[in-house]
Design a protein around this motif. Structure first.
Motif, PDB file in Angstrom:
ATOM      1  N   ALA A   1       0.812  -1.217   0.000  1.00 53.87           N
ATOM      2  CA  ALA A   1       0.000   0.000   0.000  1.00 53.87           C
ATOM      3  C   ALA A   1       0.844   1.266   0.000  1.00 53.87           C
ATOM      4  CB  ALA A   1      -0.930   0.009   1.221  1.00 53.87           C
ATOM      5  N   ASP A   2       2.121   1.156   0.326  1.00 59.30           N
ATOM      6  CA  ASP A   2       2.932   2.357   0.481  1.00 59.30           C
ATOM      7  C   ASP A   2       4.371   2.029   0.113  1.00 59.30           C
ATOM      8  OD1 ASP A   2       3.876   4.828   1.124  1.00 59.30           O
ATOM      9  OD2 ASP A   2       3.048   4.883   3.143  1.00 59.30           O
ATOM     10  N   THR A   3       5.006   2.923  -0.609  1.00 61.89           N
ATOM     11  CA  THR A   3       6.397   2.680  -1.008  1.00 61.89           C
ATOM     12  C   THR A   3       7.373   2.960   0.132  1.00 61.89           C
ATOM     13  OG1 THR A   3       6.518   4.958  -1.857  1.00 61.89           O
ATOM     14  CG2 THR A   3       5.914   3.214  -3.414  1.00 61.89           C
ATOM     15  N   ALA A   4       6.942   3.727   1.126  1.00 64.39           N
ATOM     16  CA  ALA A   4       7.826   4.052   2.244  1.00 64.39           C
ATOM     17  C   ALA A   4       7.962   2.844   3.171  1.00 64.39           C
ATOM     18  CB  ALA A   4       7.272   5.246   3.018  1.00 64.39           C
ATOM     19  N   ARG A   5       9.171   2.534   3.574  1.00 57.40           N
ATOM     20  CA  ARG A   5       9.418   1.409   4.478  1.00 57.40           C
ATOM     21  C   ARG A   5       8.984   1.775   5.888  1.00 57.40           C
ATOM     22  NH1 ARG A   5      11.574  -3.394   4.349  1.00 57.40           N
ATOM     23  NH2 ARG A   5      13.086  -4.170   5.865  1.00 57.40           N
ATOM     24  N   LYS A   6       8.252   0.867   6.544  1.00 63.13           N
ATOM     25  CA  LYS A   6       7.727   1.123   7.874  1.00 63.13           C
ATOM     26  C   LYS A   6       8.761   0.735   8.930  1.00 63.13           C
ATOM     27  CE  LYS A   6       3.810   2.222   6.016  1.00 63.13           C
ATOM     28  NZ  LYS A   6       3.411   3.639   5.876  1.00 63.13           N
ATOM     29  N   SER A   7       8.791   1.482  10.020  1.00 65.97           N
ATOM     30  CA  SER A   7       9.681   1.181  11.134  1.00 65.97           C
ATOM     31  C   SER A   7       8.927   1.400  12.438  1.00 65.97           C
ATOM     32  CB  SER A   7      10.928   2.062  11.085  1.00 65.97           C
ATOM     33  OG  SER A   7      11.792   1.779  12.170  1.00 65.97           O
ATOM     34  N   LEU A   8       8.944   0.378  13.306  1.00 68.31           N
ATOM     35  CA  LEU A   8       8.223   0.457  14.568  1.00 68.31           C
ATOM     36  C   LEU A   8       9.153   0.081  15.713  1.00 68.31           C
ATOM     37  CD1 LEU A   8       4.946  -1.444  13.544  1.00 68.31           C
ATOM     38  CD2 LEU A   8       5.271   1.036  13.620  1.00 68.31           C
ATOM     39  N   THR A   9       8.999   0.775  16.842  1.00 70.81           N
ATOM     40  CA  THR A   9       9.708   0.406  18.063  1.00 70.81           C
ATOM     41  C   THR A   9       8.911  -0.675  18.785  1.00 70.81           C
ATOM     42  OG1 THR A   9      10.643   2.628  18.303  1.00 70.81           O
ATOM     43  CG2 THR A   9      10.598   1.239  20.265  1.00 70.81           C
ATOM     44  N   ILE A  10       9.575  -1.747  19.182  1.00 70.22           N
ATOM     45  CA  ILE A  10       8.900  -2.862  19.847  1.00 70.22           C
ATOM     46  C   ILE A  10       8.827  -2.579  21.340  1.00 70.22           C
ATOM     47  CG2 ILE A  10       8.983  -5.330  20.340  1.00 70.22           C
ATOM     48  CD1 ILE A  10      10.451  -5.689  17.696  1.00 70.22           C
ATOM     49  N   ARG A  11       7.634  -2.675  21.904  1.00 67.79           N
ATOM     50  CA  ARG A  11       7.465  -2.393  23.327  1.00 67.79           C
ATOM     51  C   ARG A  11       8.149  -3.466  24.168  1.00 67.79           C
ATOM     52  NH1 ARG A  11       2.252  -4.220  21.909  1.00 67.79           N
ATOM     53  NH2 ARG A  11       1.600  -6.139  22.984  1.00 67.79           N
ATOM     54  N   LYS A  12       8.422  -3.138  25.420  1.00 67.66           N
ATOM     55  CA  LYS A  12       9.109  -4.050  26.326  1.00 67.66           C
ATOM     56  C   LYS A  12       8.122  -5.033  26.952  1.00 67.66           C
ATOM     57  CE  LYS A  12      12.603  -1.491  25.357  1.00 67.66           C
ATOM     58  NZ  LYS A  12      13.490  -1.934  24.264  1.00 67.66           N
ATOM     59  N   MET A  13       8.674  -6.097  27.538  1.00 68.49           N
ATOM     60  CA  MET A  13       7.836  -7.100  28.186  1.00 68.49           C
ATOM     61  C   MET A  13       7.138  -6.538  29.416  1.00 68.49           C
ATOM     62  SD  MET A  13      10.037 -10.628  28.108  1.00 68.49           S
ATOM     63  CE  MET A  13      11.423  -9.853  28.953  1.00 68.49           C
ATOM     64  N   LEU A  14       5.987  -7.145  29.741  1.00 69.25           N
ATOM     65  CA  LEU A  14       5.223  -6.765  30.923  1.00 69.25           C
ATOM     66  C   LEU A  14       5.129  -7.960  31.872  1.00 69.25           C
ATOM     67  CD1 LEU A  14       2.307  -4.837  29.148  1.00 69.25           C
ATOM     68  CD2 LEU A  14       4.389  -3.881  30.161  1.00 69.25           C
ATOM     69  N   SER A  15       4.408  -7.785  32.964  1.00 63.80           N
ATOM     70  CA  SER A  15       4.209  -8.868  33.921  1.00 63.80           C
ATOM     71  C   SER A  15       3.479 -10.026  33.248  1.00 63.80           C
ATOM     72  CB  SER A  15       3.391  -8.376  35.117  1.00 63.80           C
ATOM     73  OG  SER A  15       4.027  -7.294  35.755  1.00 63.80           O
ATOM     74  N   PRO A  16       3.842 -11.271  33.590  1.00 59.66           N
ATOM     75  CA  PRO A  16       3.180 -12.419  32.966  1.00 59.66           C
ATOM     76  C   PRO A  16       1.724 -12.541  33.383  1.00 59.66           C
ATOM     77  CG  PRO A  16       4.653 -13.129  34.724  1.00 59.66           C
ATOM     78  CD  PRO A  16       4.903 -11.675  34.531  1.00 59.66           C
TER      79      PRO A  16
ATOM     80  N   LEU B   1      -2.594 -17.156  30.231  1.00 60.04           N
ATOM     81  CA  LEU B   1      -3.509 -17.255  29.103  1.00 60.04           C
ATOM     82  C   LEU B   1      -4.218 -18.604  29.070  1.00 60.04           C
ATOM     83  CD1 LEU B   1      -1.351 -15.652  26.262  1.00 60.04           C
ATOM     84  CD2 LEU B   1      -3.002 -14.525  27.768  1.00 60.04           C
ATOM     85  N   ALA B   2      -3.491 -19.638  29.464  1.00 61.24           N
ATOM     86  CA  ALA B   2      -4.016 -20.994  29.512  1.00 61.24           C
ATOM     87  C   ALA B   2      -3.061 -21.804  30.382  1.00 61.24           C
ATOM     88  CB  ALA B   2      -4.135 -21.582  28.107  1.00 61.24           C
ATOM     89  N   GLU B   3      -3.396 -23.040  30.631  1.00 59.70           N
ATOM     90  CA  GLU B   3      -2.515 -23.884  31.419  1.00 59.70           C
ATOM     91  C   GLU B   3      -1.189 -24.043  30.685  1.00 59.70           C
ATOM     92  OE1 GLU B   3      -1.246 -25.870  34.649  1.00 59.70           O
ATOM     93  OE2 GLU B   3      -3.257 -24.986  34.428  1.00 59.70           O
ATOM     94  N   GLY B   4      -0.112 -23.568  31.312  1.00 57.06           N
ATOM     95  CA  GLY B   4       1.200 -23.673  30.714  1.00 57.06           C
ATOM     96  C   GLY B   4       1.525 -22.592  29.689  1.00 57.06           C
ATOM     97  N   VAL B   5       0.695 -21.562  29.603  1.00 57.60           N
ATOM     98  CA  VAL B   5       0.916 -20.480  28.636  1.00 57.60           C
ATOM     99  C   VAL B   5       0.752 -19.133  29.334  1.00 57.60           C
ATOM    100  CG1 VAL B   5       0.211 -19.436  26.459  1.00 57.60           C
ATOM    101  CG2 VAL B   5       0.012 -21.911  26.774  1.00 57.60           C
ATOM    102  N   GLN B   6       1.725 -18.258  29.173  1.00 54.80           N
ATOM    103  CA  GLN B   6       1.691 -16.924  29.766  1.00 54.80           C
ATOM    104  C   GLN B   6       1.882 -15.873  28.685  1.00 54.80           C
ATOM    105  OE1 GLN B   6       4.933 -16.990  32.560  1.00 54.80           O
ATOM    106  NE2 GLN B   6       3.857 -18.272  34.043  1.00 54.80           N
ATOM    107  N   GLY B   7       1.166 -14.782  28.823  1.00 58.79           N
ATOM    108  CA  GLY B   7       1.389 -13.622  27.971  1.00 58.79           C
ATOM    109  C   GLY B   7       2.162 -12.573  28.742  1.00 58.79           C
ATOM    110  N   ARG B   8       3.049 -11.876  28.066  1.00 55.62           N
ATOM    111  CA  ARG B   8       3.868 -10.850  28.721  1.00 55.62           C
ATOM    112  C   ARG B   8       3.730  -9.505  28.009  1.00 55.62           C
ATOM    113  NH1 ARG B   8       7.587 -12.901  32.390  1.00 55.62           N
ATOM    114  NH2 ARG B   8       7.778 -15.172  32.421  1.00 55.62           N
ATOM    115  N   GLY B   9       2.552  -9.232  27.527  1.00 52.42           N
ATOM    116  CA  GLY B   9       2.304  -7.945  26.905  1.00 52.42           C
ATOM    117  C   GLY B   9       2.544  -7.937  25.409  1.00 52.42           C
TER     118      GLY B   9
END
Length: 248
Positions: free
Chosen positions: A222-237, A240-248
Protein backbone atom coordinates in the motif's frame (compact mmCIF):
# COMPACT_ATOMS: atom_id res chain seq x y z
CA UNK A 1 35.43 44.93 -49.25
CA UNK A 2 32.92 42.22 -50.22
CA UNK A 3 34.88 39.67 -48.23
CA UNK A 4 34.70 41.88 -45.12
CA UNK A 5 30.93 42.27 -45.45
CA UNK A 6 30.59 38.50 -45.82
CA UNK A 7 32.74 37.91 -42.74
CA UNK A 8 30.66 40.43 -40.76
CA UNK A 9 27.45 38.66 -41.80
CA UNK A 10 28.94 35.28 -40.79
CA UNK A 11 29.99 36.68 -37.42
CA UNK A 12 26.53 38.15 -36.77
CA UNK A 13 24.85 34.89 -37.81
CA UNK A 14 27.10 32.80 -35.52
CA UNK A 15 26.43 35.18 -32.65
CA UNK A 16 22.70 34.91 -33.28
CA UNK A 17 22.91 31.13 -33.40
CA UNK A 18 24.77 31.11 -30.08
CA UNK A 19 22.15 33.32 -28.44
CA UNK A 20 19.33 31.20 -29.85
CA UNK A 21 21.04 28.07 -28.50
CA UNK A 22 21.37 29.60 -25.02
CA UNK A 23 17.71 30.69 -25.05
CA UNK A 24 16.66 27.20 -26.16
CA UNK A 25 18.59 25.60 -23.28
CA UNK A 26 17.06 28.03 -20.76
CA UNK A 27 13.54 27.38 -22.08
CA UNK A 28 14.19 23.63 -21.87
CA UNK A 29 15.29 23.92 -18.26
CA UNK A 30 12.29 26.06 -17.38
CA UNK A 31 9.94 23.59 -19.05
CA UNK A 32 11.51 20.67 -17.20
CA UNK A 33 11.26 22.48 -13.86
CA UNK A 34 7.64 23.37 -14.54
CA UNK A 35 6.80 19.79 -15.37
CA UNK A 36 8.44 18.59 -12.17
CA UNK A 37 6.49 21.09 -10.09
CA UNK A 38 3.24 20.25 -11.82
CA UNK A 39 3.80 16.49 -11.71
CA UNK A 40 0.74 14.63 -10.56
CA UNK A 41 0.91 13.72 -6.85
CA UNK A 42 1.41 10.04 -5.99
CA UNK A 43 -1.80 8.06 -5.72
CA UNK A 44 -3.29 7.89 -2.21
CA UNK A 45 -2.43 4.90 -0.03
CA UNK A 46 -4.94 2.11 -0.53
CA UNK A 47 -6.02 1.37 3.02
CA UNK A 48 -7.39 -1.98 1.92
CA UNK A 49 -3.84 -3.14 1.24
CA UNK A 50 -2.19 -1.95 4.43
CA UNK A 51 -0.41 -4.46 6.61
CA UNK A 52 -0.85 -4.17 10.38
CA UNK A 53 1.71 -6.00 12.49
CA UNK A 54 0.68 -6.84 16.04
CA UNK A 55 3.64 -7.68 18.26
CA UNK A 56 3.48 -9.37 21.67
CA UNK A 57 5.34 -11.77 23.97
CA UNK A 58 4.25 -15.29 24.84
CA UNK A 59 5.81 -17.93 27.11
CA UNK A 60 4.91 -21.60 26.67
CA UNK A 61 5.84 -24.60 28.74
CA UNK A 62 8.02 -27.05 26.83
CA UNK A 63 5.30 -29.62 26.02
CA UNK A 64 3.00 -26.99 24.51
CA UNK A 65 5.81 -25.23 22.67
CA UNK A 66 6.65 -28.52 20.94
CA UNK A 67 3.18 -28.49 19.33
CA UNK A 68 3.66 -25.11 17.62
CA UNK A 69 3.75 -25.09 13.84
CA UNK A 70 2.57 -28.68 13.54
CA UNK A 71 -0.69 -30.48 12.79
CA UNK A 72 -1.35 -32.03 16.19
CA UNK A 73 -5.01 -32.77 16.92
CA UNK A 74 -4.31 -31.88 20.55
CA UNK A 75 -4.24 -28.22 19.60
CA UNK A 76 -7.30 -26.26 20.76
CA UNK A 77 -9.14 -23.97 18.38
CA UNK A 78 -8.46 -20.90 20.53
CA UNK A 79 -4.72 -21.66 20.75
CA UNK A 80 -4.05 -19.71 17.54
CA UNK A 81 -0.38 -19.20 18.44
CA UNK A 82 0.25 -22.91 17.89
CA UNK A 83 -0.50 -22.45 14.19
CA UNK A 84 2.51 -20.17 13.77
CA UNK A 85 5.90 -21.52 12.65
CA UNK A 86 8.95 -21.10 14.85
CA UNK A 87 12.04 -19.29 13.59
CA UNK A 88 15.05 -21.46 14.40
CA UNK A 89 17.87 -19.53 16.06
CA UNK A 90 20.50 -19.92 18.80
CA UNK A 91 17.80 -20.32 21.45
CA UNK A 92 15.79 -23.17 20.08
CA UNK A 93 14.46 -25.04 17.13
CA UNK A 94 10.95 -26.46 16.95
CA UNK A 95 11.70 -29.47 19.16
CA UNK A 96 13.97 -27.67 21.63
CA UNK A 97 16.89 -29.85 20.58
CA UNK A 98 19.59 -27.30 21.31
CA UNK A 99 20.08 -28.45 24.90
CA UNK A 100 23.73 -27.39 24.77
CA UNK A 101 22.42 -23.82 24.93
CA UNK A 102 20.99 -24.35 28.42
CA UNK A 103 22.79 -24.26 31.76
CA UNK A 104 22.79 -27.44 33.83
CA UNK A 105 21.01 -25.85 36.79
CA UNK A 106 20.08 -28.51 39.34
CA UNK A 107 18.46 -25.91 41.61
CA UNK A 108 15.61 -25.52 39.10
CA UNK A 109 14.57 -29.17 38.90
CA UNK A 110 11.16 -28.46 40.43
CA UNK A 111 10.37 -25.67 38.01
CA UNK A 112 8.68 -25.77 34.63
CA UNK A 113 10.70 -25.08 31.49
CA UNK A 114 9.23 -22.14 29.54
CA UNK A 115 10.28 -20.76 26.16
CA UNK A 116 9.55 -17.06 25.74
CA UNK A 117 8.94 -15.91 22.17
CA UNK A 118 8.26 -12.72 20.33
CA UNK A 119 5.00 -13.24 18.46
CA UNK A 120 4.42 -11.25 15.26
CA UNK A 121 0.97 -11.36 13.64
CA UNK A 122 -0.33 -9.58 10.55
CA UNK A 123 -3.81 -8.28 11.34
CA UNK A 124 -4.01 -6.06 8.24
CA UNK A 125 -5.32 -6.69 4.72
CA UNK A 126 -2.01 -6.52 2.89
CA UNK A 127 1.21 -8.52 3.00
CA UNK A 128 4.17 -7.44 5.09
CA UNK A 129 7.41 -8.31 3.28
CA UNK A 130 11.17 -7.82 3.73
CA UNK A 131 10.71 -7.97 7.50
CA UNK A 132 13.79 -7.16 9.57
CA UNK A 133 14.19 -7.15 13.35
CA UNK A 134 16.78 -5.14 15.25
CA UNK A 135 17.73 -7.27 18.25
CA UNK A 136 20.02 -6.94 21.23
CA UNK A 137 21.86 -10.23 21.77
CA UNK A 138 23.32 -10.99 25.20
CA UNK A 139 25.50 -13.93 26.24
CA UNK A 140 25.51 -14.79 29.96
CA UNK A 141 27.87 -17.14 31.84
CA UNK A 142 25.44 -18.27 34.55
CA UNK A 143 21.67 -18.50 35.10
CA UNK A 144 20.07 -15.10 35.52
CA UNK A 145 17.41 -14.54 38.19
CA UNK A 146 14.81 -11.91 37.30
CA UNK A 147 12.63 -10.44 40.04
CA UNK A 148 9.14 -9.12 39.49
CA UNK A 149 9.34 -5.96 41.55
CA UNK A 150 6.13 -3.88 41.47
CA UNK A 151 8.07 -0.77 42.48
CA UNK A 152 10.21 -1.02 39.36
CA UNK A 153 7.08 -1.56 37.23
CA UNK A 154 8.47 -4.98 36.34
CA UNK A 155 11.11 -3.56 34.05
CA UNK A 156 12.53 -6.92 32.98
CA UNK A 157 14.30 -5.46 29.99
CA UNK A 158 16.56 -3.22 32.11
CA UNK A 159 17.25 -6.02 34.60
CA UNK A 160 18.39 -8.33 31.84
CA UNK A 161 20.46 -5.75 29.96
CA UNK A 162 22.30 -4.89 33.20
CA UNK A 163 23.69 -8.45 33.36
CA UNK A 164 25.65 -8.45 30.12
CA UNK A 165 26.97 -6.55 27.14
CA UNK A 166 24.43 -6.40 24.35
CA UNK A 167 25.47 -6.83 20.73
CA UNK A 168 23.27 -5.56 17.94
CA UNK A 169 22.02 -8.13 15.47
CA UNK A 170 19.61 -7.93 12.53
CA UNK A 171 17.31 -10.89 11.97
CA UNK A 172 15.56 -11.20 8.62
CA UNK A 173 12.38 -13.24 8.49
CA UNK A 174 12.53 -15.92 5.77
CA UNK A 175 9.15 -15.10 4.23
CA UNK A 176 6.45 -12.46 4.06
CA UNK A 177 3.48 -12.41 6.43
CA UNK A 178 0.10 -12.39 4.71
CA UNK A 179 -3.18 -11.54 6.40
CA UNK A 180 -3.79 -13.83 9.36
CA UNK A 181 -0.28 -15.25 9.37
CA UNK A 182 2.18 -15.06 12.24
CA UNK A 183 5.56 -16.28 13.42
CA UNK A 184 7.22 -17.11 16.76
CA UNK A 185 10.80 -15.99 17.44
CA UNK A 186 12.43 -17.61 20.51
CA UNK A 187 14.03 -15.04 22.82
CA UNK A 188 15.17 -17.03 25.86
CA UNK A 189 14.41 -20.10 27.99
CA UNK A 190 13.39 -19.86 31.65
CA UNK A 191 12.56 -22.05 34.62
CA UNK A 192 9.42 -20.74 36.24
CA UNK A 193 6.48 -21.67 38.41
CA UNK A 194 3.18 -20.05 37.49
CA UNK A 195 1.67 -17.82 40.15
CA UNK A 196 0.49 -18.15 42.86
CA UNK A 197 2.94 -21.04 43.41
CA UNK A 198 5.88 -18.78 42.66
CA UNK A 199 5.28 -16.52 45.66
CA UNK A 200 8.65 -14.82 45.37
CA UNK A 201 7.72 -13.76 41.85
CA UNK A 202 11.07 -14.71 40.41
CA UNK A 203 12.06 -16.64 37.32
CA UNK A 204 15.43 -17.79 36.06
CA UNK A 205 16.77 -17.45 32.55
CA UNK A 206 18.54 -20.71 31.71
CA UNK A 207 19.56 -20.11 28.10
CA UNK A 208 23.13 -18.96 27.56
CA UNK A 209 21.93 -16.56 24.87
CA UNK A 210 19.18 -13.95 25.26
CA UNK A 211 17.52 -11.90 22.54
CA UNK A 212 15.79 -8.61 23.35
CA UNK A 213 13.87 -7.02 20.46
CA UNK A 214 14.28 -3.31 19.70
CA UNK A 215 12.74 -2.38 16.33
CA UNK A 216 10.99 -3.93 13.37
CA UNK A 217 10.99 -2.79 9.73
CA UNK A 218 8.86 -4.01 6.85
CA UNK A 219 7.42 -3.12 3.44
CA UNK A 220 3.78 -3.25 2.36
CA UNK A 221 2.15 -2.94 -1.08
CA UNK A 222 0.00 0.00 0.00
CA UNK A 223 2.93 2.36 0.48
CA UNK A 224 6.40 2.68 -1.01
CA UNK A 225 7.83 4.05 2.24
CA UNK A 226 9.42 1.41 4.48
CA UNK A 227 7.73 1.12 7.87
CA UNK A 228 9.68 1.18 11.13
CA UNK A 229 8.22 0.46 14.57
CA UNK A 230 9.71 0.41 18.06
CA UNK A 231 8.90 -2.86 19.85
CA UNK A 232 7.46 -2.39 23.33
CA UNK A 233 9.11 -4.05 26.33
CA UNK A 234 7.84 -7.10 28.19
CA UNK A 235 5.22 -6.77 30.92
CA UNK A 236 4.21 -8.87 33.92
CA UNK A 237 3.18 -12.42 32.97
CA UNK A 238 -0.54 -13.08 32.66
CA UNK A 239 -1.92 -16.62 32.50
CA UNK A 240 -3.51 -17.25 29.10
CA UNK A 241 -4.02 -20.99 29.51
CA UNK A 242 -2.52 -23.88 31.42
CA UNK A 243 1.20 -23.67 30.71
CA UNK A 244 0.92 -20.48 28.64
CA UNK A 245 1.69 -16.92 29.77
CA UNK A 246 1.39 -13.62 27.97
CA UNK A 247 3.87 -10.85 28.72
CA UNK A 248 2.30 -7.95 26.90
Amino acid sequence: MAKKKTADKDSIWKSLQLKLGVITVILGLLTTGYNLIKRDPPPPVNLDLKASLEISYISMVNDIYALAGGDSAVRKKDAFYLDYPILTNEISDKNLQKTDQLFNDTTANNYDLFITCLMIQNKGKGDASDIELDMSKLNINQPLTVTEDPQSKNDYDSQIRAKGNAMKQIIKLPSRLSTGQGILIPLFVTYDKPNPVNKNRQWKIESKTIFLPDNIRYTEPADTARKSLTIRKMLSPVRLAEGVQGRG
